[in-house]
Design an enzyme around this catalytic site. Structure first.
Site, PDB file in Angstrom:
ATOM      1  N   SER A   1     106.474  57.595  56.773  1.00 42.51           N
ATOM      2  CA  SER A   1     106.885  58.502  55.670  1.00 42.51           C
ATOM      3  C   SER A   1     108.109  59.123  55.982  1.00 42.51           C
ATOM      4  O   SER A   1     108.935  59.159  55.278  1.00 42.51           O
ATOM      5  CB  SER A   1     105.605  59.540  55.725  1.00 42.51           C
ATOM      6  OG  SER A   1     105.894  60.719  54.924  1.00 42.51           O
TER       7      SER A   1
ATOM      8  N   LYS B   1     112.049  57.717  54.385  1.00 40.28           N
ATOM      9  CA  LYS B   1     113.101  58.541  53.779  1.00 40.28           C
ATOM     10  C   LYS B   1     114.481  58.804  54.246  1.00 40.28           C
ATOM     11  O   LYS B   1     115.401  58.561  53.443  1.00 40.28           O
ATOM     12  CB  LYS B   1     112.507  59.888  53.594  1.00 40.28           C
ATOM     13  CG  LYS B   1     111.271  59.932  52.605  1.00 40.28           C
ATOM     14  CD  LYS B   1     110.619  61.347  52.411  1.00 40.28           C
ATOM     15  CE  LYS B   1     110.030  61.496  53.552  1.00 40.28           C
ATOM     16  NZ  LYS B   1     108.980  62.628  53.585  1.00 40.28           N
TER      17      LYS B   1
ATOM     18  N   ARG C   1      97.394  61.423  50.913  1.00 39.80           N
ATOM     19  CA  ARG C   1      97.046  61.702  52.315  1.00 39.80           C
ATOM     20  C   ARG C   1      96.506  63.136  52.348  1.00 39.80           C
ATOM     21  O   ARG C   1      95.849  63.451  53.027  1.00 39.80           O
ATOM     22  CB  ARG C   1      98.341  61.540  53.312  1.00 39.80           C
ATOM     23  CG  ARG C   1      98.322  60.058  53.356  1.00 39.80           C
ATOM     24  CD  ARG C   1      99.673  59.823  54.192  1.00 39.80           C
ATOM     25  NE  ARG C   1      99.849  60.431  55.464  1.00 39.80           N
ATOM     26  CZ  ARG C   1     101.110  60.872  56.068  1.00 39.80           C
ATOM     27  NH1 ARG C   1     102.299  60.658  55.338  1.00 39.80           N
ATOM     28  NH2 ARG C   1     101.194  61.552  57.138  1.00 39.80           N
TER      29      ARG C   1
HETATM   30  N1  URA Z   1     106.980  64.890  57.210  1.00 39.79           N
HETATM   31  C1  URA Z   1     107.138  64.018  56.153  1.00 39.79           C
HETATM   32  O1  URA Z   1     107.778  63.643  55.662  1.00 39.79           O
HETATM   33  N2  URA Z   1     105.738  63.121  56.339  1.00 39.79           N
HETATM   34  C2  URA Z   1     104.792  63.400  56.940  1.00 39.79           C
HETATM   35  O2  URA Z   1     103.884  62.563  57.053  1.00 39.79           O
HETATM   36  C3  URA Z   1     104.709  64.501  57.897  1.00 39.79           C
HETATM   37  C4  URA Z   1     105.713  65.329  57.958  1.00 39.79           C
END
Ligand code: URA
Length: 433
Positions: free
Chosen positions: A183, A187, A168
């Protein structure tokens, strides 16, 4: 499943099924989908979007690509907090121990500095001896026994996000709502907490500078997190000026310690209390007023500060450095920048100040670059303060003067002075539950 038909579908604006999303994500994980096809799909998603179900499916499939942390051996509702990135944003250093002092199990996985924004790990590393490289066993034991631990985000959690994030970054597809949501949340979900408090920043120093986009991002993350079975809450908070008065790692640790000692009231303290009390609400299901009372008590009695010292000691750090700041790294030179005219501070552009602090060495220009924990910027004045001609508005803490001229020019550019006091911007724009 055939990648070309998946690409065709998204190119034509059709929704993808869970099976198609899973085929793409696990195909990346297993090395079967080449970067050029992923890049094409990322651009199609950026242009055509994804609905809530597709975004939830993408989030969950990404979360499943690595190991998922198992925190079930820790009793209670485990809470993580996540900020979308800020300047002078020391919230975790204060809110996590405050919430833990109220009994919330805080299992926090943090990141390093990114772009102009600071990272909690870099701040913690400025405390001599402190390690954030705990094994999962050490991490869960520390949360179980003392209620609070902060470690680095493991590379094994949601590894496909690393691949997609890198693509990206070089394909102009960072600014896509479903891609940002998946994203961040993949996590957080893989990190194993039951509840997630999001601090979504808005303003010149934020990932999403406009309020409308920040609200959309916050609402979407809350919705998708709930679809994944997590208790969720989001605050949309101001990042038009730096949150605290310090920008730089050891400087922010000192400011956090001062807040926890009750000696530094102001916007940073107010936001830390709001974040901590909402972590308490999420964990215990308490009403706001009761949670506020508990968090205020933890601040006033010093229980929050004691918890921070306990956590630092448990992770091998010198907790004495939080009392005797000469034990923290400090810069060789301090250079005051003074106002060319009298008036009121009418703006302090967070992004430009973050970049200036990075140039001093407080952040990284590349992934490999070493950070200088001692350097940074202290803001002697805040937006709305009156200033006299010749009075200092900022102090640069400098070790390497290589970029000093550029830093000074950036800081002067970031700080504006006007004859009238500006209208105060809210600290919190919206709370999304
Ligand atoms: N932080 C992230 O971990 N992913 C993103 O896409 C933007 C900010």
């Amino acid at each position: 499943m055939d990648m070309i038909s998946i690409l065709e579908k998204k190119k034509n604006g059709q929704r993808l099924t869970r099976e198609e999303i899973a085929a793409w994500v696990h195909g990346i994980d297993e090395g079967r989908v080449p970067d050029y096809q992923s890049s094409a799909l990322l651009m199609a998603i950026r242009l055509r979007g994804m609905d809530a179900q597709e975004t939830a499916d993408l989030t969950m499939e990404m979360a499943r690509t690595g190991g998922m942390a198992d925190l079930t051996s820790i009793p209670g509702v485990k809470v993580d907090k996540h900020s979308t990135g800020g300047v002078g944003d020391l919230t975790t250093l204060v809110a996590a121990p405050l919430a833990a002092a109220c009994g919330v199990p805080v299992a926090k996985m943090s990141g390093r500095a990114l772009g102009h924004t600071g990272g909690t790990l870099d701040k913690l590393w400025s405390i001599p001896g402190l390690s954030t490289q705990l094994t999962m066993d050490q991490f869960t034991r520390q949360v179980r026994e003392m209620g609070c631990a902060v470690i680095g985000q493991s590379k094994e959690l949601a590894p496909v996000d690393q691949v997609l994030y890198a693509l990206r970054d070089v394909t102009a597809t960072v600014d896509s709502l479903p891609l940002i949501v998946s994203s961040i949340l993949s996590k957080k979900i893989a990190a194993g907490c039951d509840a997630i408090l999001l601090d979504v920043k808005t303003g010149s120093g934020a990932l999403m500078p406009t309020l409308e986009d920040s609200l959309t991002l916050a609402r979407e993350m809350v919705r998708i997190g709930k679809m994944a079975g997590r208790r969720m809450m989001a605050l949309v908070t101001d990042m038009d000026q730096p949150l605290g008065r310090s920008i730089g790692n050891a400087l922010e640790v000192m400011e956090a310690a001062e807040i926890l000692k009750g000696r530094e009231p102001g916007r940073a303290c107010d936001l830390c209390l709001e974040v901590a009390l909402r972590m308490v609400m999420l964990s215990f299901g308490l009403e706001e007023e009761e949670a506020r009372r508990q968090v205020r008590d933890a601040l006033c009695t010093g229980a929050g500060f004691a918890k921070l010292k306990e956590m630092v000691t448990a992770q091998g750090g010198d907790a004495g450095a939080l009392e005797d700041y000469t034990r923290l790294p400090s810069a060789r030179e301090k250079l005051a920048l003074t106002a060319p005219e009298a008036g009121f501070i009418s703006g302090m552009q967070a992004q430009t100040l973050g970049l200036a602090a990075n140039l001093l060495g407080a952040g990284r220009a590349s992934k490999e670059q070493e950070i200088d924990c001692a350097v940074g910027i202290v803001l002697n004045k805040r937006v709305g303060d009156r200033i006299n001609c010749g009075e200092a508005f900022a102090t640069l803490h400098v070790n390497d003067p290589a970029h000093l001229e550029e830093v000074e020019s950036l800081v002067r550019q970031a700080v504006s002075i006007a004859p009238q006091a500006p209208k105060e911007r809210p600290l919190i724009y919206e709370i999304i539950e």
